[in-house]
Design a protein around this motif. Structure first.
Motif, PDB file in Angstrom:
ATOM      1  N   PHE A  26       0.829  -1.202   0.000  1.00 19.08           N
ATOM      2  CA  PHE A  26       0.000   0.000   0.000  1.00 19.08           C
ATOM      3  C   PHE A  26       0.864   1.254   0.000  1.00 19.08           C
ATOM      4  CE2 PHE A  26       0.024  -0.898   4.755  1.00 19.08           C
ATOM      5  CZ  PHE A  26       0.790   0.198   5.130  1.00 19.08           C
ATOM      6  N   ILE A  27       0.217   2.389  -0.323  1.00 16.59           N
ATOM      7  CA  ILE A  27       0.803   3.704  -0.122  1.00 16.59           C
ATOM      8  C   ILE A  27      -0.243   4.593   0.533  1.00 16.59           C
ATOM      9  CG2 ILE A  27       2.413   3.560  -2.051  1.00 16.59           C
ATOM     10  CD1 ILE A  27       0.530   5.426  -3.601  1.00 16.59           C
ATOM     11  N   ALA A  28       0.226   5.543   1.337  1.00 14.95           N
ATOM     12  CA  ALA A  28      -0.637   6.540   1.956  1.00 14.95           C
ATOM     13  C   ALA A  28       0.038   7.891   1.808  1.00 14.95           C
ATOM     14  CB  ALA A  28      -0.864   6.218   3.430  1.00 14.95           C
ATOM     15  N   TYR A  29      -0.699   8.858   1.298  1.00 18.29           N
ATOM     16  CA  TYR A  29      -0.157  10.188   1.033  1.00 18.29           C
ATOM     17  C   TYR A  29      -1.026  11.230   1.704  1.00 18.29           C
ATOM     18  CZ  TYR A  29       1.019  14.472  -1.526  1.00 18.29           C
ATOM     19  OH  TYR A  29       1.375  15.754  -1.848  1.00 18.29           O
ATOM     20  N   SER A  84       8.706   8.879   3.502  1.00 18.03           N
ATOM     21  CA  SER A  84       9.414  10.021   2.942  1.00 18.03           C
ATOM     22  C   SER A  84       8.625  11.235   3.399  1.00 18.03           C
ATOM     23  CB  SER A  84       9.452   9.927   1.410  1.00 18.03           C
ATOM     24  OG  SER A  84      10.256  10.936   0.859  1.00 18.03           O
ATOM     25  N   SER A  85       9.222  12.013   4.296  1.00 17.80           N
ATOM     26  CA  SER A  85       8.385  12.943   5.058  1.00 17.80           C
ATOM     27  C   SER A  85       8.653  14.399   4.744  1.00 17.80           C
ATOM     28  CB  SER A  85       8.538  12.682   6.554  1.00 17.80           C
ATOM     29  OG  SER A  85       9.859  12.897   6.965  1.00 17.80           O
ATOM     30  N   SER A  86       8.185  15.257   5.608  1.00 16.94           N
ATOM     31  CA  SER A  86       7.740  16.614   5.350  1.00 16.94           C
ATOM     32  C   SER A  86       8.697  17.559   4.637  1.00 16.94           C
ATOM     33  CB  SER A  86       7.294  17.247   6.669  1.00 16.94           C
ATOM     34  OG  SER A  86       8.334  17.164   7.604  1.00 16.94           O
ATOM     35  N   SER A 130       4.559  17.482   2.250  1.00 16.95           N
ATOM     36  CA  SER A 130       3.750  16.278   2.141  1.00 16.95           C
ATOM     37  C   SER A 130       4.453  15.133   2.850  1.00 16.95           C
ATOM     38  CB  SER A 130       3.510  15.920   0.666  1.00 16.95           C
ATOM     39  OG  SER A 130       4.742  15.792  -0.011  1.00 16.95           O
ATOM     40  N   VAL A 131       3.703  14.068   3.090  1.00 15.17           N
ATOM     41  CA  VAL A 131       4.239  12.860   3.719  1.00 15.17           C
ATOM     42  C   VAL A 131       3.741  11.662   2.915  1.00 15.17           C
ATOM     43  CG1 VAL A 131       4.313  11.454   5.799  1.00 15.17           C
ATOM     44  CG2 VAL A 131       4.234  13.946   5.992  1.00 15.17           C
ATOM     45  N   LEU A 132       4.654  10.785   2.576  1.00 14.90           N
ATOM     46  CA  LEU A 132       4.328   9.583   1.819  1.00 14.90           C
ATOM     47  C   LEU A 132       4.810   8.361   2.588  1.00 14.90           C
ATOM     48  CD1 LEU A 132       3.274   8.276  -0.804  1.00 14.90           C
ATOM     49  CD2 LEU A 132       5.531   8.685  -1.807  1.00 14.90           C
ATOM     50  N   ILE A 133       3.898   7.439   2.853  1.00 13.94           N
ATOM     51  CA  ILE A 133       4.198   6.191   3.560  1.00 13.94           C
ATOM     52  C   ILE A 133       3.934   5.045   2.599  1.00 13.94           C
ATOM     53  CG2 ILE A 133       3.541   4.703   5.504  1.00 13.94           C
ATOM     54  CD1 ILE A 133       2.690   7.314   6.949  1.00 13.94           C
ATOM     55  N   SER A 134       4.854   4.104   2.528  1.00 12.43           N
ATOM     56  CA  SER A 134       4.734   3.057   1.525  1.00 12.43           C
ATOM     57  C   SER A 134       5.312   1.743   2.029  1.00 12.43           C
ATOM     58  CB  SER A 134       5.471   3.487   0.248  1.00 12.43           C
ATOM     59  OG  SER A 134       5.397   2.489  -0.752  1.00 12.43           O
ATOM     60  N   ASN A 187      16.134   6.571  -5.967  1.00 11.46           N
ATOM     61  CA  ASN A 187      16.781   7.441  -4.995  1.00 11.46           C
ATOM     62  C   ASN A 187      16.282   7.081  -3.601  1.00 11.46           C
ATOM     63  OD1 ASN A 187      17.880   9.466  -3.449  1.00 11.46           O
ATOM     64  ND2 ASN A 187      16.656  11.119  -4.366  1.00 11.46           N
ATOM     65  N   ARG A 188      17.060   6.301  -2.877  1.00  9.02           N
ATOM     66  CA  ARG A 188      16.655   5.838  -1.548  1.00  9.02           C
ATOM     67  C   ARG A 188      16.952   6.871  -0.458  1.00  9.02           C
ATOM     68  NH1 ARG A 188      15.509   0.253  -1.773  1.00  9.02           N
ATOM     69  NH2 ARG A 188      15.459   0.201   0.524  1.00  9.02           N
ATOM     70  N   LYS A 189      17.649   7.951  -0.814  1.00 11.47           N
ATOM     71  CA  LYS A 189      18.021   8.939   0.188  1.00 11.47           C
ATOM     72  C   LYS A 189      16.807   9.674   0.751  1.00 11.47           C
ATOM     73  CE  LYS A 189      22.673   9.766  -1.628  1.00 11.47           C
ATOM     74  NZ  LYS A 189      23.606  10.778  -2.197  1.00 11.47           N
ATOM     75  N   ILE A 190      15.737   9.750  -0.008  1.00  7.96           N
ATOM     76  CA  ILE A 190      14.564  10.486   0.472  1.00  7.96           C
ATOM     77  C   ILE A 190      13.669   9.611   1.350  1.00  7.96           C
ATOM     78  CG2 ILE A 190      14.617  11.928  -1.587  1.00  7.96           C
ATOM     79  CD1 ILE A 190      12.040  10.488  -2.517  1.00  7.96           C
ATOM     80  N   TRP A 191      14.066   8.347   1.557  1.00 12.46           N
ATOM     81  CA  TRP A 191      13.242   7.413   2.315  1.00 12.46           C
ATOM     82  C   TRP A 191      13.906   7.043   3.636  1.00 12.46           C
ATOM     83  CZ3 TRP A 191       8.457   6.242   0.549  1.00 12.46           C
ATOM     84  CH2 TRP A 191       8.199   6.504  -0.804  1.00 12.46           C
ATOM     85  N   LYS A 192      13.073   6.797   4.617  1.00 15.87           N
ATOM     86  CA  LYS A 192      13.526   6.289   5.903  1.00 15.87           C
ATOM     87  C   LYS A 192      12.717   5.047   6.241  1.00 15.87           C
ATOM     88  CE  LYS A 192      13.806   7.443  10.844  1.00 15.87           C
ATOM     89  NZ  LYS A 192      13.568   8.475  11.878  1.00 15.87           N
ATOM     90  N   GLN A 193      13.393   3.978   6.632  1.00 18.59           N
ATOM     91  CA  GLN A 193      12.666   2.785   7.061  1.00 18.59           C
ATOM     92  C   GLN A 193      12.086   3.020   8.452  1.00 18.59           C
ATOM     93  OE1 GLN A 193      13.578  -1.508   6.126  1.00 18.59           O
ATOM     94  NE2 GLN A 193      14.378  -1.432   8.199  1.00 18.59           N
TER      95      GLN A 193
END
Length: 292
Positions: A4-7, A230-232, A254-258, A265-271
């Motif tokens: 899923f994704i949530a935005y 990937s947050s604010s 914005s905030v994107l949860i996936s 580009n994995r730098k914009i993501w945090k586990q």
């Protein structure tokens, strides 16, 4: 093993998230990269909000695989929203039907999940007995997610009654507390039923203005699910079929949860750490805290 994704944030067209990224949800429906089960072809659903029209979200669900639904491909570029939920399903509990396709909607709330309660049938009767009668009547499918959602709504109603605010909304921390209580009550039921298998709650809940997500396993050393944020400080724009990030103005956050990283580009993501809450408030402040 669903995805899923949530935005939530600056209004965005749905195709920017569902179709265009390198590892879009559409692509994950036939070739997921962070799951043992790579195909999620047992239906899909999207839910989104237009607060100018009504507080309840729009909802479109299908039993067709996302990769084979022309309506999704055709209409995603016409849906613009500040809050979007999208889910692709690999059925475990409950057959392939519209009623079992995520996300699920109750009044202003949307909820979806990747995970579930193993051996759910052993506590299903106890959970049903715990529900408010009107909430129980709302359930029209067989997935454990709907019963988890129904228990949450029941607990929300009880807290409102206790606080004598039945016509008002709970604040953010109260809603988060209701999520924690939901998980805790299910674990008590499992213990009484002598269920030792893990429960997995990669779950997202929203009212279209704020958002709560969890990455939670009762036995993370045995089994868990991936979740990323990937947050604010990021914005999402298309460039060479890739989402990119950059510094943005206050009103463009914005905030994107996936379930999976969408981009190269994995730098914009945090586990998200195991057994943690994500709480996104109306001003898009993000808190990530342990979930006991």
């Amino acid at each position: 093993m669903c995805r899923f994704i949530a935005y939530i944030g600056k209004p965005i067209f749905a195709d920017e998230l569902l179709l265009k990224p390198k590892n879009s949800l559409m692509k994950q429906s036939h070739h997921a990269l962070e799951a043992e089960m790579t195909v999620n072809g047992d239906g899909f659903g999207i839910g989104w909000y237009n607060h100018y029209r009504r507080k309840e979200p729009a909802l479109f669900r299908s039993i067709r695989p996302a990769w084979n639904d022309e309506n999704l491909s055709y209409n995603a570029s016409m849906i613009k929203t500040n809050c979007l939920f999208a889910h692709i399903r690999a059925a475990t509990q409950g057959g392939v039907s519209i009623q079992n396709s995520h996300p699920f909607q109750y009044k202003e709330f949307l909820m979806m999940q990747n995970g579930g309660i193993k051996e759910f049938n052993k506590i299903k009767r106890k959970l049903i007995n715990r529900l408010d009668e009107n909430i129980f009547q709302w359930i029209n499918g067989q997935t454990d997610t709907q019963y988890i959602f129904a228990l949450f709504i029941t607990i929300v109603g009880e807290l409102k009654k206790e606080l004598n605010i039945e016509g008002e909304a709970l604040n953010f921390d109260q809603l988060a507390s209701c999520v924690s209580q939901t998980f805790a009550e299910i674990e008590v039921m499992k213990k009484k039923a002598q269920i030792e298998s893990p429960s997995l709650y990669n779950l997202v809940l929203t009212n279209g203005k704020s958002l709560i997500a969890t990455r939670y396993s009762t036995q993370p050393e045995i089994e868990t699910r991936s979740l990323h944020i990937s947050s604010s400080v990021e914005s999402y724009t298309r460039e060479n079929e890739e989402l990119n990030s950059g510094s943005v103005k206050e009103d463009e956050r914005s905030v994107l949860i996936s379930s999976e990283v969408l981009t190269e580009n994995r730098k914009i993501w945090k586990q998200v750490p195991e057994n943690h809450f994500i709480m996104v408030e109306e001003d898009l402040t993000v808190r990530i805290e342990p979930l006991q």
